[in-house]
Design a protein around this motif. Structure first.
Motif, short mmCIF file in Angstrom:
data_model
loop_
_atom_site.label_atom_id
_atom_site.label_comp_id
_atom_site.label_asym_id
_atom_site.label_seq_id
_atom_site.Cartn_x
_atom_site.Cartn_y
_atom_site.Cartn_z
N TYR A 188 14.01 49.73 29.29
CA TYR A 188 12.81 50.80 29.09
C TYR A 188 13.66 50.79 31.12
CZ TYR A 188 9.70 53.99 32.71
OH TYR A 188 9.20 54.62 33.28
N LEU A 189 14.16 50.38 31.94
CA LEU A 189 14.61 50.46 33.12
C LEU A 189 16.20 50.64 32.95
CD1 LEU A 189 13.67 47.30 35.15
CD2 LEU A 189 12.78 49.15 35.51
N MET A 190 16.91 50.51 31.62
CA MET A 190 18.18 50.74 31.69
C MET A 190 17.69 52.38 31.38
SD MET A 190 20.94 48.47 31.85
CE MET A 190 21.42 49.52 30.27
N GLY A 191 17.20 53.07 29.94
CA GLY A 191 16.63 54.21 30.45
C GLY A 191 16.39 54.83 31.10
N THR A 192 15.96 54.42 32.51
CA THR A 192 15.37 55.58 33.39
C THR A 192 16.70 56.20 34.32
OG1 THR A 192 15.69 53.34 35.02
CG2 THR A 192 13.39 54.17 33.88
N HIS A 226 8.49 60.56 38.48
CA HIS A 226 7.51 61.16 38.77
C HIS A 226 6.98 61.10 37.27
CE1 HIS A 226 6.65 61.17 43.09
NE2 HIS A 226 7.87 61.96 42.51
N PHE A 227 8.13 60.23 36.08
CA PHE A 227 8.03 60.35 34.37
C PHE A 227 8.41 61.65 33.50
CE2 PHE A 227 4.31 57.30 36.23
CZ PHE A 227 5.62 56.22 35.14
N LYS A 228 9.07 62.76 34.71
CA LYS A 228 9.47 63.35 34.55
C LYS A 228 11.22 63.54 34.40
CE LYS A 228 9.94 68.39 35.36
NZ LYS A 228 9.66 69.97 36.63
N GLY A 229 11.01 63.19 32.83
CA GLY A 229 12.86 63.28 32.33
C GLY A 229 13.17 63.95 31.71
N GLY A 230 14.41 63.64 30.25
CA GLY A 230 14.93 64.46 29.83
C GLY A 230 13.93 64.01 28.56
N VAL A 244 14.37 54.81 25.38
CA VAL A 244 14.86 56.80 25.25
C VAL A 244 13.78 57.23 26.04
CG1 VAL A 244 13.78 57.80 23.68
CG2 VAL A 244 15.45 56.98 22.54
N LEU A 245 12.61 55.64 25.69
CA LEU A 245 10.96 56.31 26.71
C LEU A 245 10.98 55.93 27.77
CD1 LEU A 245 7.73 56.22 26.78
CD2 LEU A 245 7.83 54.30 26.27
N GLY A 246 12.69 55.16 28.29
CA GLY A 246 13.01 55.73 29.87
C GLY A 246 13.64 56.68 30.48
N HIS A 247 14.11 57.18 29.21
CA HIS A 247 14.71 57.97 29.72
C HIS A 247 14.08 59.59 29.27
CE1 HIS A 247 18.02 61.30 29.68
NE2 HIS A 247 17.27 62.15 28.34
N VAL A 248 12.36 59.60 28.83
CA VAL A 248 12.12 60.64 29.53
C VAL A 248 11.30 60.15 29.97
CG1 VAL A 248 10.14 61.68 27.38
CG2 VAL A 248 12.42 60.75 26.31
N PHE A 249 10.22 59.66 29.72
CA PHE A 249 9.15 58.94 31.00
C PHE A 249 9.82 58.11 32.79
CE2 PHE A 249 6.89 60.26 27.50
CZ PHE A 249 6.91 61.66 27.84
N PRO A 250 10.81 58.62 33.08
CA PRO A 250 11.13 57.21 34.45
C PRO A 250 10.20 57.33 35.08
CG PRO A 250 12.88 59.52 33.96
CD PRO A 250 11.68 60.12 33.45
N PHE A 251 10.57 56.09 35.62
CA PHE A 251 8.83 56.04 36.53
C PHE A 251 9.21 56.50 38.69
CE2 PHE A 251 11.89 52.31 37.13
CZ PHE A 251 11.61 52.38 39.01
N TYR A 252 10.87 56.59 38.96
CA TYR A 252 10.96 56.99 39.80
C TYR A 252 11.01 58.60 39.79
CZ TYR A 252 15.55 57.19 37.90
OH TYR A 252 17.29 57.27 36.96
N GLY A 291 18.27 66.96 31.11
CA GLY A 291 19.07 66.44 30.21
C GLY A 291 20.15 66.93 30.28
N THR A 292 20.96 67.22 28.43
CA THR A 292 22.41 67.44 29.21
C THR A 292 22.46 69.37 29.10
OG1 THR A 292 22.76 65.65 28.06
CG2 THR A 292 24.08 68.02 27.41
N THR A 293 22.14 69.69 28.15
CA THR A 293 21.47 71.41 28.18
C THR A 293 21.18 71.98 29.08
OG1 THR A 293 20.94 71.01 25.61
CG2 THR A 293 20.53 73.29 27.03
N ASN A 294 20.27 72.03 30.25
CA ASN A 294 20.02 72.51 31.22
C ASN A 294 21.00 72.11 32.57
OD1 ASN A 294 18.69 73.90 33.45
ND2 ASN A 294 17.69 71.91 33.97
#
Length: 196
Positions: free
Chosen positions: A11-15, A98-102, A88-96, A40-43
């Motif tokens: 999870y931490l790596m994913g963030t 505010h859980f708004k990732g790719g 992937v969960l860490g990438h999608v919902f990174p804690f730092y 994410g990449t597209t944006n």
């Protein structure tokens, strides 16, 4: 105990967010406040250009591969599906952030390639051809998440347990959930092509 360690580590790596870090330290901006608001990449391509968009993809792809590699060769291959899901969960919902990732596409590709090489490679090739020819990145990302479990089932059958396959399904369902707005726009015929 090992499963808990794998979950937290992955999870931490994913963030580690490529677009967020590049935006913050190179452009002095928050990528989530620009363009579509997705980290994410597209944006990243739309906001920061092709070069930094590709670098974003590369960072997110490699963190998925590296995470699974480290888990596989320290704790064993039985933990790789768990590692992929939490990365992937860490990438999608990174804690730092505010859980708004790719949306997890590049990270899923990178992690999956270290687990099931042939089904992942097939998925990446189809995604690449479709995305490049139509420029509808979201459509082919959605299709990748839909077809990847089938590719695994037919090309890697017998190499995973029901629990491991369930983690693959959860990873793909997570990706589909993150694309829910894209799915709605595609159904309405309103999804924008990259560069369009």
């Amino acid at each position: 105990m090992s499963s808990l360690f794998v979950a937290i580590f992955s999870y931490l790596m994913g963030t580690i967010s490529g677009s967020f870090l590049i935006g913050k330290y190179h452009f002095n901006m928050d990528i989530r406040q620009e363009g579509s608001g997705n980290a994410g990449t597209t944006n990243a391509i739309r906001v920061m250009g092709l070069k930094f968009g590709f670098l974003t993809f590369l960072i997110d792809f490699l963190k998925g591969s590296l995470t699974v590699y480290l888990v596989k060769y320290t704790l064993g291959p039985s933990y790789v599906y768990l590692s992929m899901f939490f990365c992937v969960l860490g990438h999608v919902f990174p804690f730092y952030m505010h859980f708004k990732g790719g949306k997890g596409v590049a990270t899923t590709m990178g992690a999956s390639l270290l687990i099931g090489f042939y089904p992942s490679l097939l998925g990446i090739i189809i995604w690449s051809i479709g995305a490049l020819t139509t420029r509808l990145i979201s459509l082919w990302s959605i299709l990748l998440y839909c077809f990847l479990p089938f590719f695994y089932y037919f090309l890697e059958k017998g190499t995973f347990s029901k629990g491991q396959f369930s983690l693959l399904l959860l990873t793909c369902l997570l990706g589909l959930y993150r694309h829910k707005d894209n799915i709605k726009r595609l159904l309405r015929g309103e999804e924008k092509k990259l560069g369009g």
